[in-house]
Design a protein around this motif. Structure first.
Motif, PDB file in Angstrom:
ATOM      1  N   GLU A 263       0.796  -1.175  -0.136  1.00  0.00           N
ATOM      2  CA  GLU A 263      -0.110  -0.166  -0.145  1.00  0.00           C
ATOM      3  C   GLU A 263       0.862   1.202   0.023  1.00  0.00           C
ATOM      4  O   GLU A 263       1.864   1.270   0.435  1.00  0.00           O
ATOM      5  CB  GLU A 263      -0.867   0.000   1.155  1.00  0.00           C
ATOM      6  N   PRO A 264       0.203   2.475  -0.401  1.00  0.00           N
ATOM      7  CA  PRO A 264       1.271   3.656  -0.670  1.00  0.00           C
ATOM      8  C   PRO A 264       1.626   3.845   0.776  1.00  0.00           C
ATOM      9  O   PRO A 264       0.385   3.776   1.641  1.00  0.00           O
ATOM     10  CB  PRO A 264       0.433   4.493  -1.226  1.00  0.00           C
ATOM     11  N   THR A 265       2.694   4.606   0.960  1.00  0.00           N
ATOM     12  CA  THR A 265       3.092   4.993   2.231  1.00  0.00           C
ATOM     13  C   THR A 265       3.711   6.454   2.229  1.00  0.00           C
ATOM     14  O   THR A 265       4.092   7.026   1.264  1.00  0.00           O
ATOM     15  CB  THR A 265       4.096   4.496   2.970  1.00  0.00           C
ATOM     16  N   ALA A 266       3.218   7.211   3.350  1.00  0.00           N
ATOM     17  CA  ALA A 266       3.540   8.774   3.529  1.00  0.00           C
ATOM     18  C   ALA A 266       4.477   8.849   4.509  1.00  0.00           C
ATOM     19  O   ALA A 266       3.993   8.612   5.654  1.00  0.00           O
ATOM     20  CB  ALA A 266       2.268   9.611   3.618  1.00  0.00           C
ATOM     21  N   GLN A 267       5.595   9.240   4.295  1.00  0.00           N
ATOM     22  CA  GLN A 267       6.849   9.564   5.323  1.00  0.00           C
ATOM     23  C   GLN A 267       6.896  11.192   5.457  1.00  0.00           C
ATOM     24  O   GLN A 267       7.349  11.679   4.575  1.00  0.00           O
ATOM     25  CB  GLN A 267       7.945   8.950   5.156  1.00  0.00           C
ATOM     26  N   CYS A 268       6.476  11.670   6.669  1.00  0.00           N
ATOM     27  CA  CYS A 268       6.612  13.034   6.854  1.00  0.00           C
ATOM     28  C   CYS A 268       8.131  13.196   7.372  1.00  0.00           C
ATOM     29  O   CYS A 268       8.711  12.321   7.986  1.00  0.00           O
ATOM     30  CB  CYS A 268       5.589  13.656   7.628  1.00  0.00           C
ATOM     31  N   GLY A 269       8.721  14.376   7.060  1.00  0.00           N
ATOM     32  CA  GLY A 269       9.794  14.767   8.050  1.00  0.00           C
ATOM     33  C   GLY A 269      10.305  16.401   7.862  1.00  0.00           C
ATOM     34  O   GLY A 269       9.442  16.853   7.417  1.00  0.00           O
ATOM     35  N   VAL A 270      11.415  16.568   8.344  1.00  0.00           N
ATOM     36  CA  VAL A 270      12.063  17.782   8.306  1.00  0.00           C
ATOM     37  C   VAL A 270      13.178  18.101   8.349  1.00  0.00           C
ATOM     38  O   VAL A 270      14.099  17.211   8.776  1.00  0.00           O
ATOM     39  CB  VAL A 270      11.471  18.435   9.803  1.00  0.00           C
TER      40      VAL A 270
ATOM     41  N   GLY B 116      14.561  25.267   4.560  1.00  0.00           N
ATOM     42  CA  GLY B 116      13.509  25.220   3.412  1.00  0.00           C
ATOM     43  C   GLY B 116      14.162  25.132   1.964  1.00  0.00           C
ATOM     44  O   GLY B 116      15.324  25.190   1.857  1.00  0.00           O
ATOM     45  N   ASP B 117      13.310  24.703   1.133  1.00  0.00           N
ATOM     46  CA  ASP B 117      13.725  24.634  -0.518  1.00  0.00           C
ATOM     47  C   ASP B 117      14.868  23.413  -0.513  1.00  0.00           C
ATOM     48  O   ASP B 117      15.572  23.370  -1.538  1.00  0.00           O
ATOM     49  CB  ASP B 117      14.308  25.946  -0.963  1.00  0.00           C
ATOM     50  N   ALA B 118      15.024  22.417   0.308  1.00  0.00           N
ATOM     51  CA  ALA B 118      15.792  21.305  -0.081  1.00  0.00           C
ATOM     52  C   ALA B 118      15.112  20.183  -0.768  1.00  0.00           C
ATOM     53  O   ALA B 118      13.910  20.080  -0.508  1.00  0.00           O
ATOM     54  CB  ALA B 118      16.082  20.787   1.487  1.00  0.00           C
ATOM     55  N   GLU B 119      15.856  19.775  -1.836  1.00  0.00           N
ATOM     56  CA  GLU B 119      15.437  18.565  -2.590  1.00  0.00           C
ATOM     57  C   GLU B 119      15.505  17.385  -1.755  1.00  0.00           C
ATOM     58  O   GLU B 119      16.778  16.935  -1.595  1.00  0.00           O
ATOM     59  CB  GLU B 119      15.859  18.767  -3.650  1.00  0.00           C
ATOM     60  N   VAL B 120      14.486  16.688  -1.465  1.00  0.00           N
ATOM     61  CA  VAL B 120      14.693  15.602  -0.445  1.00  0.00           C
ATOM     62  C   VAL B 120      14.193  14.446  -1.247  1.00  0.00           C
ATOM     63  O   VAL B 120      13.321  14.356  -2.186  1.00  0.00           O
ATOM     64  CB  VAL B 120      13.452  15.663   0.686  1.00  0.00           C
ATOM     65  N   THR B 121      15.120  13.341  -1.399  1.00  0.00           N
ATOM     66  CA  THR B 121      15.036  12.258  -2.329  1.00  0.00           C
ATOM     67  C   THR B 121      15.242  10.787  -1.414  1.00  0.00           C
ATOM     68  O   THR B 121      16.008  10.789  -0.623  1.00  0.00           O
ATOM     69  CB  THR B 121      15.981  11.975  -3.441  1.00  0.00           C
ATOM     70  N   LEU B 122      14.198   9.977  -1.467  1.00  0.00           N
ATOM     71  CA  LEU B 122      14.190   8.673  -0.844  1.00  0.00           C
ATOM     72  C   LEU B 122      14.561   7.765  -1.715  1.00  0.00           C
ATOM     73  O   LEU B 122      14.368   7.383  -2.832  1.00  0.00           O
ATOM     74  CB  LEU B 122      12.697   8.473  -0.460  1.00  0.00           C
TER      75      LEU B 122
ATOM     76  N   SER C 122      11.490  20.440   0.550  1.00  0.00           N
ATOM     77  CA  SER C 122      11.107  21.281   1.807  1.00  0.00           C
ATOM     78  C   SER C 122      10.332  22.388   1.907  1.00  0.00           C
ATOM     79  O   SER C 122      10.709  23.313   1.055  1.00  0.00           O
ATOM     80  CB  SER C 122      12.113  21.146   2.943  1.00  0.00           C
ATOM     81  N   THR C 123       9.510  22.649   2.634  1.00  0.00           N
ATOM     82  CA  THR C 123       8.891  23.948   2.598  1.00  0.00           C
ATOM     83  C   THR C 123       9.507  25.053   3.595  1.00  0.00           C
ATOM     84  O   THR C 123      10.735  24.634   4.192  1.00  0.00           O
ATOM     85  CB  THR C 123       7.438  23.996   3.356  1.00  0.00           C
ATOM     86  N   GLU C 124       9.095  26.236   3.882  1.00  0.00           N
ATOM     87  CA  GLU C 124      10.194  27.202   4.539  1.00  0.00           C
ATOM     88  C   GLU C 124      10.237  26.785   5.944  1.00  0.00           C
ATOM     89  O   GLU C 124      11.308  27.089   6.322  1.00  0.00           O
ATOM     90  CB  GLU C 124       9.225  28.355   4.630  1.00  0.00           C
ATOM     91  N   ASP C 125       9.291  25.815   6.542  1.00  0.00           N
ATOM     92  CA  ASP C 125       9.697  25.179   8.057  1.00  0.00           C
ATOM     93  C   ASP C 125      10.346  24.021   7.787  1.00  0.00           C
ATOM     94  O   ASP C 125      10.697  23.239   8.980  1.00  0.00           O
ATOM     95  CB  ASP C 125       8.315  25.210   8.562  1.00  0.00           C
ATOM     96  N   GLY C 126      10.922  23.742   6.662  1.00  0.00           N
ATOM     97  CA  GLY C 126      11.763  22.425   6.533  1.00  0.00           C
ATOM     98  C   GLY C 126      11.016  21.312   6.525  1.00  0.00           C
ATOM     99  O   GLY C 126      11.632  20.270   5.985  1.00  0.00           O
ATOM    100  N   ARG C 127       9.474  21.205   6.362  1.00  0.00           N
ATOM    101  CA  ARG C 127       8.975  19.976   6.242  1.00  0.00           C
ATOM    102  C   ARG C 127       8.651  19.617   4.939  1.00  0.00           C
ATOM    103  O   ARG C 127       8.812  20.420   3.973  1.00  0.00           O
ATOM    104  CB  ARG C 127       7.745  20.238   7.016  1.00  0.00           C
TER     105      ARG C 127
END
Length: 677
Positions: A33-40, A49-55, A74-79
């Motif tokens: 099943e699809p999984t959503a992983q939140c992070g900061v 913010g504005d980091a390109e995050v790759t899994l 990532s958004t301005e708050d790093g999320r």
């Protein structure tokens, strides 16, 4: 396992960042099943913010390419949120890279293996420089929110330092999986803090490792939020290797050569004190030493270590556990089995099978069976007569079931057994320190065990088999080494080459033997006592004159020793010795709180200009750690961790001299397959 050429981690991984978005597909029956992983993403307490995050899913194989599973910014708050499907393989290792704006680009791999052009890594970048932070997601239960910061990056860089190559992070089971799990012993990916294993006894404030780990994180922070990237990359660059181009790769390079520019890197780290507590003085080397104590009340005088096919550590225990060194202890009746992350294996520790006071002798054979030599160690004041208990071997199945009788296996002239080894045919050998020879057990069949007298060998101690299944045995009592053919025929007695009170022996991929010369330590058998050993050990000081002969001898595969031994690299009462997957040589010391590392016969694995036997570790200090006591056994696991046995306390009391920890130098060596055959 042979040497992995180059550390091209981030170059290859960044090459995949330009991969296009995944096409929408229906969920196949039975698919995850699809999984959503939140992070900061953070630097210290500052969101990025504005980091390109790759899994990524790490490559399954030595040179396999990692697979992109998801991408977010990532958004301005790093999320950020990563939407992906968990791989079918339950052993898959997942990790995240967070690349900040301004980081360079190379040709980028898409999910179908094609490439697109990108900017050159050496091209212009913003004042923050190319910044890549990392965290391991696989290998432990995923946290509700994943934190990616400098601490988690150092954890990845050290634990996974030996699983890098042109295709990125990749490796085989169990080394890669164990390394990913160990990363969680360093940094907590749910909080970004120091992990519980590193933060609490027997680590925490009891050693300097936690402060050192924070200092390494500060070193990366000096680039992430400051203007020190160029300085970091210049200092982290390993001799003979390309200059690192981002923070993650810089940390990997430091892990590979921890003694290079150690003081200068410390000065740079002090410019960004984001993580505390930090070191107040420069270390001699940036090795990360992590201590394990099992369940906290079982390890007492660990003698030696052997790994099984899953990378679990089987450990002999000289004494029955007691935390009070003034309480007389009898011989240990427990065989330890410690997982790669430091816990007891199911059902461990194991008892029975005649086990009593096992010493330096332990091996795991081709079937996964563990063998231990019952030397009869015990503390002064124990009322038991050890004489009938020091002439046997104990054998255990992989699940800890004793396979030897209650009195142990006594066939073949066993007498105060010490070093043990097993070969690829299943033959098991043991050196009889209280006798005059070795015992050979063909195919692991104790009913066929036979004693092989070696009149030219006194106090047989260390044992190792080479790639041709020949046996090398040290003679601590007469400064010699004996070479035997696989069938037990004595081939050659080796003397000279600086052999002096030799202890352990190890062989390299070319069939050469490396011998640790203690110089002054008489092993307590055949007329010598533990008091003799203690007196010799405590007489050694920082003055080399008090420890003459401390060295390593190289004996070539034809039995010819090098004329002169090797004496630098921080050698101080050498005992345990091992050769890693790059054929470099690692030496434990029964004094000095240090590990030595020497260039082996494969010069391509050494810094440029090094010769065989020349120290890679700092010549005066080796790799020191206040987490080390008096070390005997040293082994290297499939993840590249160097394991050491804290056998005795620094100031031993004869009632209970045993140390209480195993110590790992995380990711310090080239991995070695297990079991060691």
């Amino acid at each position: 396992m042979r040497r992995r050429h180059g550390v091209l981690l981030t170059t290859a991984l960044l090459a995949q960042l330009a991969a296009g978005p995944f096409p929408a597909t229906a969920t196949a029956p039975g698919a995850p099943e699809p999984t959503a992983q939140c992070g900061v993403v953070r630097s210290g307490g500052t969101p990025l913010g504005d980091a390109e995050v790759t899994l990524y899913q790490a490559g399954d194989g030595g040179h396999a390419r990692p697979r992109v599973l998801a991408r977010a910014r990532s958004t301005e708050d790093g999320r950020f949120t990563l939407d992906y499907r968990r791989p079918d393989d339950p052993r898959a290792v997942l990790y995240v890279l967070a690349d900040l704006p301004g980081a360079g680009r190379t040709a980028a791999a898409t999910t179908d293996g094609t490439t697109t052009d990108g900017a050159d890594l050496n091209g212009p970048h913003d004042p923050h420089g190319p910044v890549t932070l990392a965290a391991v997601l696989g290998g432990a239960a995923a946290p509700p929110e994943l934190v990616v910061n400098e601490r988690t990056t150092v954890a990845v860089a050290y634990a996974l330092s030996r699983f890098t190559g042109p295709a990125g992070v990749s490796g085989t089971h169990p080394g890669l999986q164990n390394a990913a799990a160990i990363a969680h012993n360093l940094a907590d990916t749910g909080t970004g803090d120091i992990a519980a294993t590193l933060a609490t006894p027997p680590n925490g404030h009891l050693t300097s490792t936690m402060a050192e780990f924070n200092t390494l994180a500060n070193l990366l922070a000096a680039c992430v939020t400051g203007d020190a990237c160029d300085r970091l990359f210049d200092l982290a660059r390993r001799p003979g290797h390309d200059r690192p181009q981002d923070t993650l790769r810089a940390a990997v390079d430091i892990a590979h050569d921890p003694g290079h520019n150690a003081a200068e890197l410390f000065d740079l780290a002090r410019t960004s004190p984001s993580y505390l507590p930090a070191l107040s003085d420069a270390p001699a080397a940036w090795t990360v030493a992590l201590r394990y104590d099992g369940n906290g009340h079982e390890i007492d005088g660990p003698g030696n270590i052997a790994f099984d096919a899953d990378g679990n550590a089987w450990v002999t225990n000289n004494y029955r556990y007691d935390a009070d060194p003034t309480v007389p202890v009898c011989g240990g009746r427990a065989l330890l089995k410690i997982t790669p992350t430091g816990q007891d294996a199911p059902g461990a520790p194991y008892r029975g099978g005649g086990l009593y006071g096992a010493g330096f002798g332990i091996t795991v054979d081709t079937t996964g069976t563990a063998w231990a030599g019952n030397f009869g160690f015990q503390g002064d004041g124990c009322p038991i007569d050890p004489t009938p208990l020091e002439r046997s071997l104990s054998r255990f199945a992989a699940d800890g079931t004793p396979l030897s009788p209650p009195e142990g296996l006594q066939e073949g002239g066993i007498a105060q057994p010490q070093g043990m080894a097993s070969d690829r045919t299943g033959t098991v050998w043991t050196a009889n320190c209280g006798g005059t020879g070795v015992t050979r057990i063909p195919d692991g069949d104790a009913t066929r065990a036979r004693e092989i007298p070696l009149p030219g060998l006194r106090k047989p101690f260390g044992a190792a088999v080479d790639p041709a299944d020949r046996l090398w045995v040290t003679g601590n009592g007469n400064d010699s080494v004996q070479l035997l053919d696989p069938d037990g025929t004595p081939r050659r007695t080796v003397t000279g080459g600086g052999l002096r009170r030799p202890l352990a022996v190890a062989t390299d991929s070319r069939g050469n033997a490396w011998v640790g010369n203690s110089g002054i330590l008489p092993v307590p058998c055949a007329g010598s006592t533990a008091d003799d050993l203690a007196a010799a050990a405590t007489s050694a000081t920082d003055d080399p004159a008090t420890r003459p002969g401390a060295s390593v001898t190289l004996i070539h595969s034809d039995g010819t020793p090098d004329p002169a031994p090797f004496t630098n690299g921080g050698l101080f009462l050498p005992w345990g010795i091992a050769v890693d997957g790059d054929d470099t040589v690692w030496v434990a010391n029964f004094g000095g709180h240090r590990v030595a590392r020497l260039c082996g016969t494969d010069l391509t694995a050494c810094p440029p200009g090094h010769r065989t036997g020349q120290p890679i570790s700092p010549p005066d200090t080796g790799y020191p750690s206040d987490g080390l006591d008096r070390n005997t056994g040293l082994r290297i696991d499939p993840s590249g961790n160097v394991w050491l046995a804290n056998n005795w306390r620094t100031v031993p009391l004869r009632t209970n001299p045993g140390g209480h920890e195993l110590v790992l130098l995380i990711g310090a060596a080239a991995p070695v397959p297990s079991p060691l055959l």
